[in-house]
Scaffold this motif. Structure first.
Motif, PDB file in Angstrom:
ATOM      1  N   ILE A   1       0.833  -1.201   0.000  1.00 53.53           N
ATOM      2  CA  ILE A   1       0.000   0.000   0.000  1.00 53.53           C
ATOM      3  C   ILE A   1       0.868   1.252   0.000  1.00 53.53           C
ATOM      4  O   ILE A   1       0.577   2.235  -0.697  1.00 53.53           O
ATOM      5  N   PHE A   2       1.949   1.213   0.779  1.00 47.83           N
ATOM      6  CA  PHE A   2       2.874   2.346   0.838  1.00 47.83           C
ATOM      7  C   PHE A   2       3.475   2.627  -0.533  1.00 47.83           C
ATOM      8  O   PHE A   2       3.540   3.784  -0.973  1.00 47.83           O
ATOM      9  N   MET A   3       3.915   1.594  -1.232  1.00 49.15           N
ATOM     10  CA  MET A   3       4.514   1.770  -2.553  1.00 49.15           C
ATOM     11  C   MET A   3       3.492   2.300  -3.551  1.00 49.15           C
ATOM     12  O   MET A   3       3.813   3.170  -4.374  1.00 49.15           O
ATOM     13  N   VAL A   4       2.256   1.788  -3.478  1.00 53.05           N
ATOM     14  CA  VAL A   4       1.214   2.275  -4.386  1.00 53.05           C
ATOM     15  C   VAL A   4       0.959   3.754  -4.149  1.00 53.05           C
ATOM     16  O   VAL A   4       0.808   4.547  -5.098  1.00 53.05           O
ATOM     17  N   ARG A   5       0.917   4.153  -2.895  1.00 53.76           N
ATOM     18  CA  ARG A   5       0.704   5.569  -2.583  1.00 53.76           C
ATOM     19  C   ARG A   5       1.843   6.427  -3.105  1.00 53.76           C
ATOM     20  O   ARG A   5       1.620   7.524  -3.644  1.00 53.76           O
ATOM     21  N   ARG A   6       3.075   5.965  -2.928  1.00 51.04           N
ATOM     22  CA  ARG A   6       4.225   6.758  -3.368  1.00 51.04           C
ATOM     23  C   ARG A   6       4.228   6.908  -4.886  1.00 51.04           C
ATOM     24  O   ARG A   6       4.473   7.996  -5.405  1.00 51.04           O
ATOM     25  N   PHE A   7       3.969   5.822  -5.596  1.00 52.88           N
ATOM     26  CA  PHE A   7       3.943   5.911  -7.054  1.00 52.88           C
ATOM     27  C   PHE A   7       2.736   6.718  -7.535  1.00 52.88           C
ATOM     28  O   PHE A   7       2.803   7.374  -8.577  1.00 52.88           O
ATOM     29  N   GLY A   8       1.642   6.673  -6.794  1.00 47.05           N
ATOM     30  CA  GLY A   8       0.501   7.519  -7.129  1.00 47.05           C
ATOM     31  C   GLY A   8       0.832   8.993  -6.963  1.00 47.05           C
ATOM     32  O   GLY A   8       0.462   9.831  -7.798  1.00 47.05           O
ATOM     33  N   THR A   9       1.538   9.318  -5.888  1.00 44.54           N
ATOM     34  CA  THR A   9       1.984  10.698  -5.680  1.00 44.54           C
ATOM     35  C   THR A   9       2.937  11.134  -6.783  1.00 44.54           C
ATOM     36  O   THR A   9       2.886  12.274  -7.258  1.00 44.54           O
ATOM     37  N   MET A  10       3.807  10.226  -7.206  1.00 45.04           N
ATOM     38  CA  MET A  10       4.738  10.535  -8.285  1.00 45.04           C
ATOM     39  C   MET A  10       3.992  10.834  -9.575  1.00 45.04           C
ATOM     40  O   MET A  10       4.298  11.810 -10.281  1.00 45.04           O
ATOM     41  N   ALA A  11       2.979  10.030  -9.888  1.00 46.34           N
ATOM     42  CA  ALA A  11       2.197  10.248 -11.104  1.00 46.34           C
ATOM     43  C   ALA A  11       1.446  11.573 -11.040  1.00 46.34           C
ATOM     44  O   ALA A  11       1.376  12.314 -12.038  1.00 46.34           O
ATOM     45  N   LEU A  12       0.900  11.900  -9.867  1.00 47.41           N
ATOM     46  CA  LEU A  12       0.181  13.168  -9.715  1.00 47.41           C
ATOM     47  C   LEU A  12       1.126  14.354  -9.878  1.00 47.41           C
ATOM     48  O   LEU A  12       0.785  15.365 -10.515  1.00 47.41           O
ATOM     49  N   THR A  13       2.324  14.229  -9.327  1.00 47.01           N
ATOM     50  CA  THR A  13       3.320  15.296  -9.466  1.00 47.01           C
ATOM     51  C   THR A  13       3.692  15.506 -10.927  1.00 47.01           C
ATOM     52  O   THR A  13       3.784  16.649 -11.402  1.00 47.01           O
ATOM     53  N   MET A  14       3.912  14.414 -11.645  1.00 43.52           N
ATOM     54  CA  MET A  14       4.241  14.520 -13.061  1.00 43.52           C
ATOM     55  C   MET A  14       3.111  15.165 -13.840  1.00 43.52           C
ATOM     56  O   MET A  14       3.348  15.956 -14.765  1.00 43.52           O
ATOM     57  N   LEU A  15       1.868  14.855 -13.477  1.00 43.83           N
ATOM     58  CA  LEU A  15       0.725  15.444 -14.167  1.00 43.83           C
ATOM     59  C   LEU A  15       0.676  16.955 -13.948  1.00 43.83           C
ATOM     60  O   LEU A  15       0.455  17.732 -14.898  1.00 43.83           O
ATOM     61  N   VAL A  16       0.891  17.380 -12.708  1.00 42.11           N
ATOM     62  CA  VAL A  16       0.875  18.814 -12.401  1.00 42.11           C
ATOM     63  C   VAL A  16       2.002  19.530 -13.147  1.00 42.11           C
ATOM     64  O   VAL A  16       1.804  20.609 -13.728  1.00 42.11           O
ATOM     65  N   VAL A  17       3.189  18.933 -13.151  1.00 42.97           N
ATOM     66  CA  VAL A  17       4.322  19.545 -13.849  1.00 42.97           C
ATOM     67  C   VAL A  17       4.051  19.625 -15.345  1.00 42.97           C
ATOM     68  O   VAL A  17       4.386  20.619 -15.998  1.00 42.97           O
ATOM     69  N   SER A  18       3.438  18.585 -15.911  1.00 49.34           N
ATOM     70  CA  SER A  18       3.144  18.605 -17.346  1.00 49.34           C
ATOM     71  C   SER A  18       2.195  19.741 -17.696  1.00 49.34           C
ATOM     72  O   SER A  18       2.334  20.392 -18.739  1.00 49.34           O
ATOM     73  N   ILE A  19       1.230  20.000 -16.817  1.00 52.18           N
ATOM     74  CA  ILE A  19       0.300  21.115 -17.049  1.00 52.18           C
ATOM     75  C   ILE A  19       1.053  22.446 -17.035  1.00 52.18           C
ATOM     76  O   ILE A  19       0.842  23.314 -17.889  1.00 52.18           O
ATOM     77  N   LEU A  20       1.966  22.601 -16.066  1.00 54.65           N
ATOM     78  CA  LEU A  20       2.732  23.846 -15.974  1.00 54.65           C
ATOM     79  C   LEU A  20       3.627  24.032 -17.192  1.00 54.65           C
ATOM     80  O   LEU A  20       3.725  25.145 -17.736  1.00 54.65           O
ATOM     81  N   VAL A  21       4.298  22.955 -17.625  1.00 52.53           N
ATOM     82  CA  VAL A  21       5.162  23.047 -18.799  1.00 52.53           C
ATOM     83  C   VAL A  21       4.351  23.416 -20.033  1.00 52.53           C
ATOM     84  O   VAL A  21       4.765  24.263 -20.843  1.00 52.53           O
ATOM     85  N   PHE A  22       3.190  22.797 -20.176  1.00 52.06           N
ATOM     86  CA  PHE A  22       2.337  23.097 -21.331  1.00 52.06           C
ATOM     87  C   PHE A  22       1.875  24.556 -21.308  1.00 52.06           C
ATOM     88  O   PHE A  22       1.895  25.240 -22.342  1.00 52.06           O
ATOM     89  N   LEU A  23       1.466  25.035 -20.138  1.00 49.17           N
ATOM     90  CA  LEU A  23       0.994  26.408 -20.039  1.00 49.17           C
ATOM     91  C   LEU A  23       2.113  27.410 -20.322  1.00 49.17           C
ATOM     92  O   LEU A  23       1.887  28.458 -20.934  1.00 49.17           O
ATOM     93  N   LEU A  24       3.328  27.095 -19.877  1.00 51.33           N
ATOM     94  CA  LEU A  24       4.444  28.014 -20.069  1.00 51.33           C
ATOM     95  C   LEU A  24       4.947  28.050 -21.504  1.00 51.33           C
ATOM     96  O   LEU A  24       5.319  29.120 -22.010  1.00 51.33           O
ATOM     97  N   LEU A  25       4.959  26.904 -22.177  1.00 54.11           N
ATOM     98  CA  LEU A  25       5.627  26.818 -23.473  1.00 54.11           C
ATOM     99  C   LEU A  25       4.701  26.589 -24.663  1.00 54.11           C
ATOM    100  O   LEU A  25       5.086  26.866 -25.800  1.00 54.11           O
ATOM    101  N   GLU A  26       3.502  26.077 -24.411  1.00 49.87           N
ATOM    102  CA  GLU A  26       2.643  25.693 -25.529  1.00 49.87           C
ATOM    103  C   GLU A  26       1.361  26.513 -25.647  1.00 49.87           C
ATOM    104  O   GLU A  26       0.714  26.489 -26.689  1.00 49.87           O
ATOM    105  N   ILE A  27       0.990  27.225 -24.614  1.00 50.78           N
ATOM    106  CA  ILE A  27      -0.312  27.892 -24.638  1.00 50.78           C
ATOM    107  C   ILE A  27      -0.340  29.044 -25.640  1.00 50.78           C
ATOM    108  O   ILE A  27      -1.357  29.331 -26.262  1.00 50.78           O
TER     109      ILE A  27
END
Length: 310
Positions: free
Chosen positions: A3-29
């Motif tokens: 459960i701990f590992m699933v939570r950590r990898f879930g947090t990692m995926a959420l972080t990557m999603l947030v960063v991808s949104i920021l990168v897109f807004l900064l460079l592609e919008i």
């Protein structure tokens, strides 16, 4: 643990999603800016509008983001404006080169830092402790470009025993890695040593270590079997953080020695406004950062059983 590992990898995926949104807004919008960077500043408005329509930039922003994100997931980063080839053809070889340079430097710096840190922490306040602490502060206070210039002047010009560049024009040459690795190790080992020294000194003051010594156990056995494991938790964090620094922080070293790695690639991409290459480098750097932190959290559970069952 699962459960701990699933939570950590879930947090990692959420972080990557947030960063991808920021990168897109900064460079592609701003689609006009994208067209100008790709086609060049001297193209006409009509040419840019045709390019935008042909490449789907007239679609709503949400659809463009989803398409952009899907391409990133499957490894399609677009074509490099600077190199005129797919970004992946340039990115992965350069990333591998930095992995070689950074891996060697991190291994050597970790061995030196851990060894000297343990030696210093075993006798807090002693001559060895003071010597290691002063050496660590001095080396970490010197920036990489200064040590690169000093070592080049000493070992390339004054005593010409090493090559001054690491371009690998004739294929991989281990000798050409000596100077860049030396610069990185000199700057990096002090962080590991100081953290190890502080952690080791704290562990040596705990009751169970004092009890083991008073019971007459061999001092070396007390250090190896009882002190080291707990003392390595904090240095483990520092070492994992150094991976992030080595990935993007080697820009100065790679540029100084003309080493074809990830750092110099990011530098070239920034100079040439290579938007797709910049996006790919940013996402890869963030992925490595969150991945190393996830692995560090998992590693804690093996170094400290109390974390595992909490």
């Amino acid at each position: 643990m699962l459960i701990f590992m699933v939570r950590r990898f879930g947090t990692m995926a959420l972080t990557m999603l947030v960063v991808s949104i920021l990168v897109f807004l900064l460079l592609e919008i701003n689609v006009e800016s994208v067209a100008t960077k790709v086609l060049g500043p001297y193209t006409s408005q009509e040419q840019r509008e045709l390019w935008l329509e042909r490449n789907g930039y007239t679609d709503p922003a949400i659809w463009r983001y989803l398409r952009w994100l899907g391409n990133f997931v499957v490894g399609d980063f677009g074509d490099s404006v600077r190199f005129k080839v797919p970004v992946s053809d340039v990115l992965w070889p350069r990333l591998a080169n930095t992995a070689i340079l950074g891996g060697i430097a991190l291994f050597i710096a970790s061995i030196i830092g851990l060894t000297l840190g343990v030696i210093a922490g075993m006798r807090e306040g002693g001559a060895r402790d003071r010597g290691v602490s002063v050496g660590a502060v001095l080396t970490t206070s010197v920036p990489e470009f200064a040590s690169a210039v000093f070592l080049s002047g000493l070992l390339v010009f004054t005593w010409p025993v090493l090559p001054g560049t690491s371009g690998m024009a004739d294929g991989f040459d281990l000798v050409q890695l000596v100077l860049p690795v030396m610069v990185l190790v000199i700057y990096d080992w002090g962080y590991v040593a100081r953290m190890t020294r502080a952690s080791m000194a704290e562990v040596m003051m705990t009751h169970y270590i004092r009890t083991a010594v008073l019971k007459g156990l061999p001092y070396g056995q007390v250090i190896r079997k009882h002190a080291l494991r707990n003392a390595l938790i904090a240095p483990f964090t520092v070492i994992m953080l150094q991976i992030n620094w080595l990935l993007s922080g080697v820009i100065v070293v790679e540029v100084a020695f003309a080493y074809k790695g990830f750092g110099s690639l990011l530098y070239e991409a920034s100079l040439n406004s290579d938007i797709y290459l910049i996006e790919a480098c940013a996402m890869v750097a963030v992925f490595v950062a969150v991945m190393t932190q996830t692995l560090a959290d998992i590693g804690y559970t093996y170094l400290n059983p109390r974390i595992r069952f909490s």
